[in-house]
Design a protein around this motif. Structure first.
Motif, PDB file in Angstrom:
ATOM      1  N   SER A   9      27.706  57.355  42.788  1.00 16.52           N
ATOM      2  CA  SER A   9      27.628  57.615  43.189  1.00 16.52           C
ATOM      3  C   SER A   9      29.330  57.925  43.463  1.00 16.52           C
ATOM      4  O   SER A   9      29.861  59.082  43.923  1.00 16.52           O
ATOM      5  CB  SER A   9      28.020  55.747  43.891  1.00 16.52           C
ATOM      6  OG  SER A   9      29.400  55.604  45.519  1.00 16.52           O
ATOM      7  N   VAL A 106      29.606  51.582  49.558  1.00 16.43           N
ATOM      8  CA  VAL A 106      28.009  52.488  50.017  1.00 16.43           C
ATOM      9  C   VAL A 106      27.085  51.587  49.255  1.00 16.43           C
ATOM     10  O   VAL A 106      26.830  51.031  48.418  1.00 16.43           O
ATOM     11  CB  VAL A 106      28.279  53.415  48.931  1.00 16.43           C
ATOM     12  CG1 VAL A 106      26.938  54.367  48.673  1.00 16.43           C
ATOM     13  CG2 VAL A 106      29.275  54.416  48.845  1.00 16.43           C
ATOM     14  N   LEU A 160      23.728  61.647  49.481  1.00 17.81           N
ATOM     15  CA  LEU A 160      24.424  60.733  50.490  1.00 17.81           C
ATOM     16  C   LEU A 160      23.740  59.908  50.942  1.00 17.81           C
ATOM     17  O   LEU A 160      23.370  58.749  50.706  1.00 17.81           O
ATOM     18  CB  LEU A 160      25.347  60.413  50.818  1.00 17.81           C
ATOM     19  CG  LEU A 160      26.325  58.946  51.205  1.00 17.81           C
ATOM     20  CD1 LEU A 160      26.802  58.016  49.992  1.00 17.81           C
ATOM     21  CD2 LEU A 160      27.331  59.346  52.002  1.00 17.81           C
ATOM     22  N   VAL A 164      21.659  56.588  50.193  1.00 16.77           N
ATOM     23  CA  VAL A 164      21.689  55.255  51.277  1.00 16.77           C
ATOM     24  C   VAL A 164      20.607  54.674  52.098  1.00 16.77           C
ATOM     25  O   VAL A 164      19.824  53.637  52.843  1.00 16.77           O
ATOM     26  CB  VAL A 164      22.854  55.940  52.290  1.00 16.77           C
ATOM     27  CG1 VAL A 164      22.906  54.409  53.842  1.00 16.77           C
ATOM     28  CG2 VAL A 164      24.039  55.818  51.394  1.00 16.77           C
TER      29      VAL A 164
END
Length: 296
Positions: A9, A106, A160, A164
């Motif tokens: 991240s 996140v 991402l 995720v």
């Protein structure tokens, strides 16, 4: 504790703040441009010996529009203590830079994402002195990338998305799409993005699927034992073994010892560095080349 997900991240947002596009869209702001950001110290430690450190802190300074600070945190599980730290980060950064602060968290799973939205309040009786409300980038707010052309246009957002949504029922399809889109880049860039995703997936089941999609390239994340790194280290060890074998043969030749084809083959095909080191140490004292292979 800093995990691989935290590091991925940090690297992603530090080098590619354009991955914050969903945040800016939700705030009604124009899409972020990389040149509008610069990294500042994530250290939030004061003089007293209590260390606090956010994952990533970025300063957003566009030519026109509001300037503010972004503190980005990766969160893999619910943690009441972390919620307290978040309140501190926001207050500290607000005082340090005299700018508004946006905390972005996140999350990979929906339950953690739902918890991380807060609000986290400091309340005495009926009075609330402080409220912390992170902007959460999780399965609910980050788009699931299922179009390879989008990957080619926005690789940071695609990486991402793969991280995720790693626990989503659509994870396999998303990973396949992202992998297919990433191979459209130059080899070095493809290798880089493949590793960003792998490190971000950490110990999830999706990581195994992702590794199957990867190719043999040099590592960008030393020490994390990614597939790329394992292959790279294997090649490095092979090179070291060849060097050791060459040294052993050279010593034996200089000493004038007879070297049969069997001896040469046994030395040159050995990949055990410890054994080769032992043979090199003994190559200067053995009476016959064959004695290298005798225990003791």
């Amino acid at each position: 504790m800093v995990t691989a997900t935290h590091e991925a991240s940090h690297q992603l947002f530090r080098k590619h703040p354009e991955a914050l596009t969903p945040v800016f869209e939700a705030l009604g702001l124009p899409p972020p441009v990389k040149t509008d950001f610069h990294e500042v110290s994530p250290d939030a430690t004061e003089i007293r010996p209590v260390e606090r450190r956010a994952d990533t802190v970025l300063m957003f300074e566009p030519d026109m529009g509001e300037h503010f600070v972004l503190a980005v945190e990766a969160q893999t599980k619910k943690d009441p203590d972390k919620a307290k730290n978040w309140a501190y980060y926001v207050a500290y950064l607000r005082a340090k830079y005299d700018l508004p602060v946006l905390l972005v968290v996140v999350c990979r799973d929906r339950s953690t994402a739902a918890w991380a939205t807060g609000p986290f309040e400091s309340t005495v009786g009926p009075w609330t002195s402080q409220v912390t409300r992170p902007f959460v980038m999780g399965p609910q707010s980050v788009p699931a990338i299922t179009d390879a052309t989008v990957v080619a246009q926005q690789p940071a957002l695609a990486a991402l998305s793969a991280i995720v949504h790693s626990q989503s029922p659509r994870a396999a399809a998303i990973l396949e799409t992202v992998a297919r889109g990433l191979v459209s880049f130059e080899p070095d860039m493809t290798k880089y993005w493949f590793e960003v995703v792998e490190v971000g997936l950490e110990s999830t089941p999706a990581r195994k699927n992702w590794r199957k999609l990867m190719q043999n390239v040099v590592t960008h994340y030393p020490g994390h034992r990614t597939l790329f790194e394992e292959k790279y280290l294997e090649g490095k060890a092979e090179g070291e073994a060849k060097g050791e074998a060459k040294g052993i043969l050279r010593v034996l030749e200089v000493r004038g010892l007879a070297l049969s084809d069997d001896v040469r083959q046994r030395i040159t095909t050995c990949t055990d560095l410890d054994r080769l080191n032992d043979w090199l140490d003994r190559s200067g004292t053995v009476e016959r080349a064959e004695d290298l292979f005798t225990e003791g």
